[in-house]
Scaffold this motif. Structure first.
Motif, PDB file in Angstrom:
ATOM      1  N   GLY A 129       0.804  -1.204   0.000  1.00 17.48           N
ATOM      2  CA  GLY A 129       0.000   0.000   0.000  1.00 17.48           C
ATOM      3  C   GLY A 129       0.836   1.252   0.000  1.00 17.48           C
ATOM      4  O   GLY A 129       2.064   1.221  -0.143  1.00 17.48           O
ATOM      5  N   ASN A 130       0.162   2.384   0.182  1.00 16.57           N
ATOM      6  CA  ASN A 130       0.796   3.686   0.176  1.00 16.57           C
ATOM      7  C   ASN A 130       0.538   4.403   1.496  1.00 16.57           C
ATOM      8  O   ASN A 130      -0.296   3.986   2.300  1.00 16.57           O
ATOM      9  N   TRP A 131       1.272   5.483   1.698  1.00 16.13           N
ATOM     10  CA  TRP A 131       1.111   6.239   2.943  1.00 16.13           C
ATOM     11  C   TRP A 131      -0.306   6.777   3.068  1.00 16.13           C
ATOM     12  O   TRP A 131      -0.946   6.688   4.107  1.00 16.13           O
ATOM     13  N   ASP A 132      -0.815   7.358   1.984  1.00 12.16           N
ATOM     14  CA  ASP A 132      -2.210   7.772   1.915  1.00 12.16           C
ATOM     15  C   ASP A 132      -2.599   7.808   0.448  1.00 12.16           C
ATOM     16  O   ASP A 132      -1.837   7.356  -0.414  1.00 12.16           O
ATOM     17  N   ALA A 133      -3.765   8.358   0.135  1.00 12.54           N
ATOM     18  CA  ALA A 133      -4.276   8.299  -1.234  1.00 12.54           C
ATOM     19  C   ALA A 133      -3.462   9.122  -2.214  1.00 12.54           C
ATOM     20  O   ALA A 133      -3.551   8.912  -3.426  1.00 12.54           O
ATOM     21  N   VAL A 134      -2.648  10.063  -1.716  1.00 12.86           N
ATOM     22  CA  VAL A 134      -1.887  10.927  -2.614  1.00 12.86           C
ATOM     23  C   VAL A 134      -0.380  10.785  -2.457  1.00 12.86           C
ATOM     24  O   VAL A 134       0.372  11.312  -3.277  1.00 12.86           O
ATOM     25  N   THR A 135       0.073  10.073  -1.430  1.00 15.05           N
ATOM     26  CA  THR A 135       1.511   9.958  -1.158  1.00 15.05           C
ATOM     27  C   THR A 135       1.966   8.524  -1.393  1.00 15.05           C
ATOM     28  O   THR A 135       1.513   7.605  -0.707  1.00 15.05           O
ATOM     29  N   PRO A 136       2.869   8.315  -2.354  1.00 15.16           N
ATOM     30  CA  PRO A 136       3.318   6.947  -2.640  1.00 15.16           C
ATOM     31  C   PRO A 136       4.286   6.447  -1.579  1.00 15.16           C
ATOM     32  O   PRO A 136       4.854   7.223  -0.808  1.00 15.16           O
ATOM     33  N   ASP A 154      12.349   7.722  -7.898  1.00 18.39           N
ATOM     34  CA  ASP A 154      12.196   8.790  -8.889  1.00 18.39           C
ATOM     35  C   ASP A 154      10.894   8.611  -9.676  1.00 18.39           C
ATOM     36  O   ASP A 154      10.177   9.593  -9.946  1.00 18.39           O
ATOM     37  N   ALA A 155      10.598   7.377 -10.062  1.00 15.44           N
ATOM     38  CA  ALA A 155       9.376   7.119 -10.833  1.00 15.44           C
ATOM     39  C   ALA A 155       8.135   7.420 -10.009  1.00 15.44           C
ATOM     40  O   ALA A 155       7.156   8.000 -10.514  1.00 15.44           O
ATOM     41  N   LEU A 156       8.139   7.051  -8.741  1.00 12.92           N
ATOM     42  CA  LEU A 156       6.996   7.333  -7.881  1.00 12.92           C
ATOM     43  C   LEU A 156       6.817   8.830  -7.682  1.00 12.92           C
ATOM     44  O   LEU A 156       5.690   9.349  -7.717  1.00 12.92           O
ATOM     45  N   ALA A 157       7.910   9.547  -7.485  1.00 15.90           N
ATOM     46  CA  ALA A 157       7.821  10.992  -7.304  1.00 15.90           C
ATOM     47  C   ALA A 157       7.240  11.655  -8.546  1.00 15.90           C
ATOM     48  O   ALA A 157       6.418  12.577  -8.455  1.00 15.90           O
ATOM     49  N   GLU A 158       7.655  11.180  -9.705  1.00 12.42           N
ATOM     50  CA  GLU A 158       7.163  11.758 -10.954  1.00 12.42           C
ATOM     51  C   GLU A 158       5.713  11.366 -11.216  1.00 12.42           C
ATOM     52  O   GLU A 158       4.896  12.187 -11.651  1.00 12.42           O
ATOM     53  N   GLY A 159       5.377  10.111 -10.932  1.00  9.12           N
ATOM     54  CA  GLY A 159       4.023   9.640 -11.214  1.00  9.12           C
ATOM     55  C   GLY A 159       2.974  10.203 -10.275  1.00  9.12           C
ATOM     56  O   GLY A 159       1.824  10.445 -10.667  1.00  9.12           O
ATOM     57  N   TYR A 160       3.348  10.431  -9.018  1.00  7.48           N
ATOM     58  CA  TYR A 160       2.400  10.941  -8.025  1.00  7.48           C
ATOM     59  C   TYR A 160       2.501  12.455  -7.846  1.00  7.48           C
ATOM     60  O   TYR A 160       1.581  13.071  -7.301  1.00  7.48           O
ATOM     61  N   GLY A 161       3.645  13.033  -8.242  1.00 10.61           N
ATOM     62  CA  GLY A 161       3.846  14.448  -7.989  1.00 10.61           C
ATOM     63  C   GLY A 161       4.188  14.739  -6.545  1.00 10.61           C
ATOM     64  O   GLY A 161       4.178  15.895  -6.114  1.00 10.61           O
ATOM     65  N   VAL A 162       4.496  13.717  -5.772  1.00 12.71           N
ATOM     66  CA  VAL A 162       4.844  13.831  -4.359  1.00 12.71           C
ATOM     67  C   VAL A 162       5.985  12.854  -4.092  1.00 12.71           C
ATOM     68  O   VAL A 162       5.949  11.716  -4.570  1.00 12.71           O
ATOM     69  N   ASP A 163       6.972  13.271  -3.325  1.00  6.37           N
ATOM     70  CA  ASP A 163       8.072  12.360  -3.002  1.00  6.37           C
ATOM     71  C   ASP A 163       7.553  11.160  -2.221  1.00  6.37           C
ATOM     72  O   ASP A 163       6.718  11.310  -1.311  1.00  6.37           O
ATOM     73  N   ARG A 216      -2.077   7.023 -10.688  1.00  5.87           N
ATOM     74  CA  ARG A 216      -0.711   7.431 -10.374  1.00  5.87           C
ATOM     75  C   ARG A 216       0.223   6.217 -10.293  1.00  5.87           C
ATOM     76  O   ARG A 216       1.385   6.286 -10.705  1.00  5.87           O
ATOM     77  N   ALA A 217      -0.294   5.113  -9.742  1.00  2.00           N
ATOM     78  CA  ALA A 217       0.533   3.909  -9.633  1.00  2.00           C
ATOM     79  C   ALA A 217       0.883   3.356 -11.012  1.00  2.00           C
ATOM     80  O   ALA A 217       2.018   2.936 -11.262  1.00  2.00           O
ATOM     81  N   LEU A 218      -0.095   3.346 -11.909  1.00  3.51           N
ATOM     82  CA  LEU A 218       0.158   2.838 -13.264  1.00  3.51           C
ATOM     83  C   LEU A 218       1.195   3.716 -13.973  1.00  3.51           C
ATOM     84  O   LEU A 218       2.135   3.203 -14.604  1.00  3.51           O
ATOM     85  N   VAL A 219       1.052   5.026 -13.873  1.00  7.70           N
ATOM     86  CA  VAL A 219       2.012   5.930 -14.508  1.00  7.70           C
ATOM     87  C   VAL A 219       3.409   5.722 -13.920  1.00  7.70           C
ATOM     88  O   VAL A 219       4.405   5.653 -14.653  1.00  7.70           O
ATOM     89  N   SER A 220       3.482   5.595 -12.595  1.00  5.90           N
ATOM     90  CA  SER A 220       4.785   5.412 -11.946  1.00  5.90           C
ATOM     91  C   SER A 220       5.463   4.139 -12.418  1.00  5.90           C
ATOM     92  O   SER A 220       6.673   4.121 -12.676  1.00  5.90           O
ATOM     93  N   GLU A 221       4.697   3.045 -12.524  1.00  3.49           N
ATOM     94  CA  GLU A 221       5.313   1.793 -12.958  1.00  3.49           C
ATOM     95  C   GLU A 221       5.782   1.880 -14.403  1.00  3.49           C
ATOM     96  O   GLU A 221       6.853   1.365 -14.750  1.00  3.49           O
ATOM     97  N   ALA A 222       5.007   2.537 -15.244  1.00  2.43           N
ATOM     98  CA  ALA A 222       5.440   2.706 -16.632  1.00  2.43           C
ATOM     99  C   ALA A 222       6.741   3.498 -16.700  1.00  2.43           C
ATOM    100  O   ALA A 222       7.647   3.171 -17.485  1.00  2.43           O
ATOM    101  N   LEU A 223       6.864   4.517 -15.871  1.00  4.39           N
ATOM    102  CA  LEU A 223       8.093   5.308 -15.848  1.00  4.39           C
ATOM    103  C   LEU A 223       9.274   4.494 -15.319  1.00  4.39           C
ATOM    104  O   LEU A 223      10.402   4.651 -15.788  1.00  4.39           O
ATOM    105  N   LEU A 224       9.030   3.623 -14.352  1.00  2.76           N
ATOM    106  CA  LEU A 224      10.094   2.743 -13.866  1.00  2.76           C
ATOM    107  C   LEU A 224      10.550   1.795 -14.973  1.00  2.76           C
ATOM    108  O   LEU A 224      11.755   1.576 -15.158  1.00  2.76           O
ATOM    109  N   LEU A 225       9.604   1.223 -15.710  1.00  2.00           N
ATOM    110  CA  LEU A 225       9.967   0.335 -16.812  1.00  2.00           C
ATOM    111  C   LEU A 225      10.805   1.078 -17.849  1.00  2.00           C
ATOM    112  O   LEU A 225      11.797   0.550 -18.359  1.00  2.00           O
ATOM    113  N   GLU A 226      10.416   2.314 -18.164  1.00  2.00           N
ATOM    114  CA  GLU A 226      11.184   3.112 -19.131  1.00  2.00           C
ATOM    115  C   GLU A 226      12.591   3.355 -18.619  1.00  2.00           C
ATOM    116  O   GLU A 226      13.568   3.240 -19.383  1.00  2.00           O
TER     117      GLU A 226
END
Length: 464
Positions: free
Chosen positions: A198-205, A387-396, A447-457
């Motif tokens: 899971g995540n810290w909350d709905a907006v923080t990865p 880095d991917a999570l920060a970019e995908g969620y917009g939050v560190d 946000r999770a899907l975007v973050s994983e795609a960025l990690l794969l890239e």
């Protein structure tokens, strides 16, 4: 040739575009009651595996996609169907193994569900249904991220990709270790992403960097050869219920903290987390006090806990004036990181035997052990994931511990000691996994899907 920036932008845009189709496919998976527990229809788990295989076949990037089972060593029976997809790396690029599971928890009391558990329903920004979060959303985060990678880079990218979509995680992963041994070469990877946290909350990865272990067993307490009249013999003869209640009470002290000698704690700092947040996320009403000592998150992440999760005893409806000869309970203990489940179980059994009242006979059966997990955060893939999570969620992202257990991760560590293991997920604290009205926060999924795609890239562009 596109620049690195435009390539990454293309992946991000493709990932955002992939979300609606991923959610539609998630709804299809949620409609399949893939419960792997004994007594439920195995054919539904098979149907779910076939649906997942169809999604992976549709990507058109794998060398092979198979539905496979492994033998359960303890019984010799076949485990539940899993899906294994493999794609070899090219040009010296790393290989990533993506894990999730397609089986789900039983429904429980269906009357407690506001909408049918296997009919995906969207309301207030959440998708409700059994498995909507745990863990069919993990399956679709993987599929959606790979769709985005293919859309942006084409199908001839160099990253090696293996997928292992398990079919019995909720039921204990009885054949998991054997599956790893049987398919070790096909599963071998430099980086492993476990999308079941899971995540810290709905907006923080979050990256999960510690998990408690578990020791689960059935305890049977016997005090009589047969049931006897409670009026005729009560007051002189100890019944099994009395003995069980007194015995169980020794497991905790007056603060509700575990009072079993030999169970250890981990000494580690925890982030700020208020009692108000605990009440909101756990459903703890005013007037009922939290238990234990220390910071709230230290109690959840770094200390042991003991829960009685089931009991076989006369029901209220069938109550009679009888001294019960035998009572059985299921005890689920969570073990602090740093202690082996084997040692913790030994401490629990020794404590219970030493405290058995009135000479009650104890029997221990159905013992299930899983070790805790601590992540080595020094690897390059961890930095890329952050880095991917920060970019995908917009939050560190934050590093979190989790009070729950994923015992099979110890199997992954044992089989693939050189791999960097990343534990992520799509759940937020209000997902209610395992409970009625389980749900997925739709923005978190995006946000999770975007973050994983960025990690794969990022991995496709690196050599680790």
């Amino acid at each position: 040739m596109t620049s690195d920036l435009s390539r990454r932008d293309a992946v991000r845009d493709a990932a955002l575009s992939a979300v609606p189709a991923a959610l539609a496919d998630l709804g299809t998976l949620v409609r399949i009651p893939s419960i792997a527990f004994p007594g439920f229809d195995r054919a539904e788990v098979q149907r779910s595996a076939e649906a997942v295989k169809g999604l992976l076949d549709g990507l058109g990037i794998f060398d092979a996609v198979q539905i496979k089972t492994a033998t359960i060593p303890a019984t010799g029976n076949p485990g539940m169907p899993a899906v294994l997809a493999t794609r070899a790396a090219r040009g010296g690029k790393p290989t990533i193994l993506l894990y999730a599971h397609h089986d789900v928890q039983p429904v429980g009391d269906e009357a407690l569900w506001e909408t049918p558990p296997f009919e995906p329903t969207v309301r207030d920004g959440r998708l409700y249904g059994r498995g909507s979060a745990d863990d069919k959303a993990g399956v679709m985060a993987h599929v959606g991220a790979l769709r985005a990678l293919v859309e942006a880079l084409g199908a001839d990218f160099d990253l090696g990709v293996n997928l292992f979509i398990e079919g019995e995680e909720e039921a204990g992963s009885a054949s998991f270790a054997q599956f790893l041994r049987d398919n070790a070469e096909a599963l071998r990877a430099d980086v492993i992403v476990v999308a079941d946290s899971g995540n810290w909350d709905a907006v923080t990865p979050a990256l999960t960097v510690s998990l408690r272990g578990n020791a689960r067993f059935t305890l049977t307490v016997r005090t009589l050869d047969h049931a006897s009249h409670s009026g005729m013999f009560g007051g002189a003869v100890p019944d099994a219920m009395m003995a069980t209640v007194k015995l169980l009470a020794t497991l905790w002290d007056d603060d509700g903290a575990v009072a079993v000698e030999g169970l250890t704690e981990r000494d580690a700092e925890t982030p700020d987390y208020t009692e108000e947040t605990l009440r909101s996320e756990a459903g703890l009403p005013e007037g009922v006090s939290p238990v234990g000592r220390g910071t709230i998150l230290s109690r959840i992440w770094n200390k042991p806990s003991i829960t009685v999760t089931g009991i076989d005893a006369p029901s209220v409806r069938n109550a009679s004036n009888t001294l019960s000869p035998e009572i059985s309970v299921v005890i689920s203990a969570r073990i602090a990181p740093g202690q082996s489940a084997k040692d913790a179980y030994a401490a629990l059994e020794a404590h219970l035997r030493a405290h058995a009242p009135f000479g009650a006979a104890l029997e221990f059966t159905d013992v299930d052990l899983g070790d805790a997990f601590l992540v080595d955060t020094s690897g390059a893939a961890v930095a890329q994931a952050r880095d991917a999570l920060a970019e995908g969620y917009g939050v560190d992202p934050v590093d979190i511990g989790v009070g729950g257990s994923i015992p099979f991760i110890a199997d992954l560590v044992r089989e693939f000691p050189a791999a960097q293991i990343l534990v992520t997920g799509v759940e937020d604290p209000h997902a209610r996994a395992h409970s009625p009205n389980e749900s997925l926060h739709l923005d978190t999924f995006r946000r999770a899907l975007v973050s994983e795609a960025l990690l794969l890239e990022s991995l496709d562009a690196s050599t680790l």
